[in-house]
Design a protein around this motif. Structure first.
Motif, mmCIF file in Angstrom:
data_model
loop_
_atom_site.group_PDB
_atom_site.id
_atom_site.type_symbol
_atom_site.label_atom_id
_atom_site.label_comp_id
_atom_site.label_asym_id
_atom_site.label_seq_id
_atom_site.Cartn_x
_atom_site.Cartn_y
_atom_site.Cartn_z
ATOM 1 N N SER A 23 0.859 -1.189 0.000
ATOM 2 C CA SER A 23 0.000 0.000 0.000
ATOM 3 C C SER A 23 0.886 1.227 0.000
ATOM 4 C CB SER A 23 -0.916 0.012 1.229
ATOM 5 O OG SER A 23 -1.836 -1.051 1.187
ATOM 6 N N LEU A 24 0.391 2.283 -0.614
ATOM 7 C CA LEU A 24 1.117 3.546 -0.671
ATOM 8 C C LEU A 24 0.230 4.627 -0.090
ATOM 9 C CD1 LEU A 24 3.467 5.339 -1.595
ATOM 10 C CD2 LEU A 24 2.409 5.435 -3.861
ATOM 11 N N ILE A 25 0.741 5.279 0.944
ATOM 12 C CA ILE A 25 0.025 6.370 1.584
ATOM 13 C C ILE A 25 0.760 7.658 1.286
ATOM 14 C CG2 ILE A 25 -0.913 7.264 3.745
ATOM 15 C CD1 ILE A 25 -1.990 4.503 2.963
ATOM 16 N N ILE A 26 0.074 8.618 0.653
ATOM 17 C CA ILE A 26 0.677 9.901 0.292
ATOM 18 C C ILE A 26 -0.005 10.981 1.117
ATOM 19 C CG2 ILE A 26 1.150 11.525 -1.585
ATOM 20 C CD1 ILE A 26 0.940 9.163 -3.533
ATOM 21 N N THR A 27 0.786 11.835 1.753
ATOM 22 C CA THR A 27 0.202 12.898 2.569
ATOM 23 C C THR A 27 -0.558 13.887 1.696
ATOM 24 O OG1 THR A 27 2.250 14.169 2.448
ATOM 25 C CG2 THR A 27 1.973 12.699 4.339
ATOM 26 N N GLU A 28 -1.439 14.626 2.325
ATOM 27 C CA GLU A 28 -2.300 15.537 1.569
ATOM 28 C C GLU A 28 -1.491 16.594 0.822
ATOM 29 O OE1 GLU A 28 -5.550 16.955 3.876
ATOM 30 O OE2 GLU A 28 -6.278 18.331 2.324
ATOM 31 N N ASP A 29 -0.393 17.057 1.428
ATOM 32 C CA ASP A 29 0.451 18.059 0.755
ATOM 33 C C ASP A 29 1.442 17.418 -0.218
ATOM 34 O OD1 ASP A 29 2.727 18.704 3.585
ATOM 35 O OD2 ASP A 29 2.394 16.934 2.342
ATOM 36 N N ARG A 30 1.441 16.106 -0.293
ATOM 37 C CA ARG A 30 2.264 15.303 -1.212
ATOM 38 C C ARG A 30 3.765 15.436 -0.951
ATOM 39 N NH1 ARG A 30 1.966 13.849 -6.327
ATOM 40 N NH2 ARG A 30 2.686 15.833 -7.168
ATOM 41 N N LYS A 31 4.137 15.958 0.173
ATOM 42 C CA LYS A 31 5.561 16.150 0.446
ATOM 43 C C LYS A 31 6.203 14.908 1.052
ATOM 44 C CE LYS A 31 5.400 21.158 0.795
ATOM 45 N NZ LYS A 31 5.719 22.368 1.605
ATOM 46 N N SER A 32 5.422 13.930 1.390
ATOM 47 C CA SER A 32 5.987 12.677 1.897
ATOM 48 C C SER A 32 5.022 11.530 1.624
ATOM 49 C CB SER A 32 6.297 12.775 3.388
ATOM 50 O OG SER A 32 5.104 12.919 4.126
ATOM 51 N N SER A 33 5.564 10.336 1.711
ATOM 52 C CA SER A 33 4.729 9.148 1.500
ATOM 53 C C SER A 33 5.283 7.996 2.319
ATOM 54 C CB SER A 33 4.680 8.775 0.014
ATOM 55 O OG SER A 33 5.975 8.499 -0.491
ATOM 56 N N THR A 34 4.481 6.960 2.462
ATOM 57 C CA THR A 34 4.882 5.754 3.186
ATOM 58 C C THR A 34 4.482 4.527 2.395
ATOM 59 O OG1 THR A 34 4.612 6.847 5.328
ATOM 60 C CG2 THR A 34 4.669 4.439 5.326
ATOM 61 N N LEU A 35 5.428 3.654 2.184
ATOM 62 C CA LEU A 35 5.139 2.362 1.582
ATOM 63 C C LEU A 35 4.894 1.374 2.708
ATOM 64 C CD1 LEU A 35 5.130 0.626 -1.095
ATOM 65 C CD2 LEU A 35 7.451 -0.060 -0.402
ATOM 66 N N ILE A 36 3.819 0.639 2.625
ATOM 67 C CA ILE A 36 3.485 -0.330 3.661
ATOM 68 C C ILE A 36 3.482 -1.738 3.080
ATOM 69 C CG2 ILE A 36 1.773 -1.077 5.357
ATOM 70 C CD1 ILE A 36 0.739 1.821 5.382
ATOM 71 N N LEU A 37 4.325 -2.585 3.656
ATOM 72 C CA LEU A 37 4.277 -4.019 3.362
ATOM 73 C C LEU A 37 3.473 -4.637 4.495
ATOM 74 C CD1 LEU A 37 8.053 -4.552 2.468
ATOM 75 C CD2 LEU A 37 6.182 -3.916 0.944
ATOM 76 N N PRO A 38 2.263 -5.099 4.255
ATOM 77 C CA PRO A 38 1.352 -5.437 5.356
ATOM 78 C C PRO A 38 1.813 -6.604 6.227
ATOM 79 C CG PRO A 38 0.414 -6.054 3.235
ATOM 80 C CD PRO A 38 1.638 -5.248 2.936
ATOM 81 N N HIS A 39 2.413 -7.608 5.632
ATOM 82 C CA HIS A 39 2.869 -8.777 6.395
ATOM 83 C C HIS A 39 4.234 -9.183 5.834
ATOM 84 C CE1 HIS A 39 -1.181 -9.092 8.036
ATOM 85 N NE2 HIS A 39 -1.645 -9.053 6.819
#
Lengths: 116, 111
Positions: B61-77
């Motif tokens: 999953s890819l979570i991008i902040t509202e201002d798009r200045k950072s993001s997080t890649l999530i490997l769930p398991h």
């Protein structure tokens, strides 16, 4: 289906010799990229081919490096008069470049070049 | 292309979620966030990409902040096979754009 293939997988050569590295992209992919990865370094762009357009050679480090792509498919990267600093893993990638796609690049396994 | 900043390395326990941050404070409006990973002795592998909405596929999953200045890649398991160097790349969407790789994050999944 078959992925990107590269040959040889390993190449050891003597300083001053010429080498040729081959890349077979995924069938139907119009774009082809060459990158290299030196020991402990990140991946560095070298050259890009797209269809019949002139290649983007902006990443080639010197005029000893050249590449061609015949028939819009197979590509050969040639390094003349190799130097020890040319030792690296040379990676090829291809993509199906359409304006509507995200142009995922598929990478081959690379050719490890060692210049003695 | 906008520059990205990632932690050099991180450890993760097998079976737990791995959260990989990336800063891209100079990202432009037409630039997407892409993630690739490189398992030892292999070529890089595409994982996911996004513009501003959160994205999910079978890998991550890819979570991008509202201002798009950072993001997080999530490997769930995370599994041991997820041990790799993960690269966050910002590039313009469309044809003919080379990937500019930074140093990436070296992720070690431990049993």
């Amino acid at each position: 289906g078959a992925g990107v293939s590269q040959s040889p997988s390993n190449k050891v050569t003597e300083k001053g010799k010429d080498v040729e590295l081959r890349c077979d992209p995924i069938s139907g992919h119009t774009a082809l990229y060459w990158y290299r990865q030196s020991l402990g370094q990140g991946l560095e762009f070298l050259i890009y081919f797209q269809g019949n357009s002139a290649p983007d050679k902006s990443g080639l480090p010197s005029d000893r490096f050249s590449a061609e792509r015949t028939g819009g498919s197979v590509s050969t990267l040639t390094i003349q008069r190799t130097q020890q600093e040319d030792s690296a893993v040379y990676l090829c990638a291809s993509s199906l470049e359409e304006l509507s796609s995200y142009n995922e690049q598929f990478f081959g396994p690379g050719t490890r070049l060692t210049v003695l | 292309d906008a520059k990205t900043t990632q932690p050099t390395s991180m450890d993760c326990a097998e079976g737990r979620a791995a959260n990989l941050p990336c800063n891209h404070s100079t990202i432009s409006g037409n630039e997407y966030v892409y993630w690739y990973r490189q398992i030892h002795s292999q070529g890089p592998q595409y994982i996911i990409h996004g513009l501003k909405n959160n994205e999910t596929n079978e890998m991550a999953s890819l979570i991008i902040t509202e201002d798009r200045k950072s993001s997080t890649l999530i490997l769930p398991h995370a599994t041991l096979r997820d041990t790799a160097v993960y690269y966050c790349i910002v590039r313009v969407y469309g044809a003919g754009n080379k990937l500019t790789f930074g140093g990436g994050t070296r992720v070690l999944v431990k049993p």
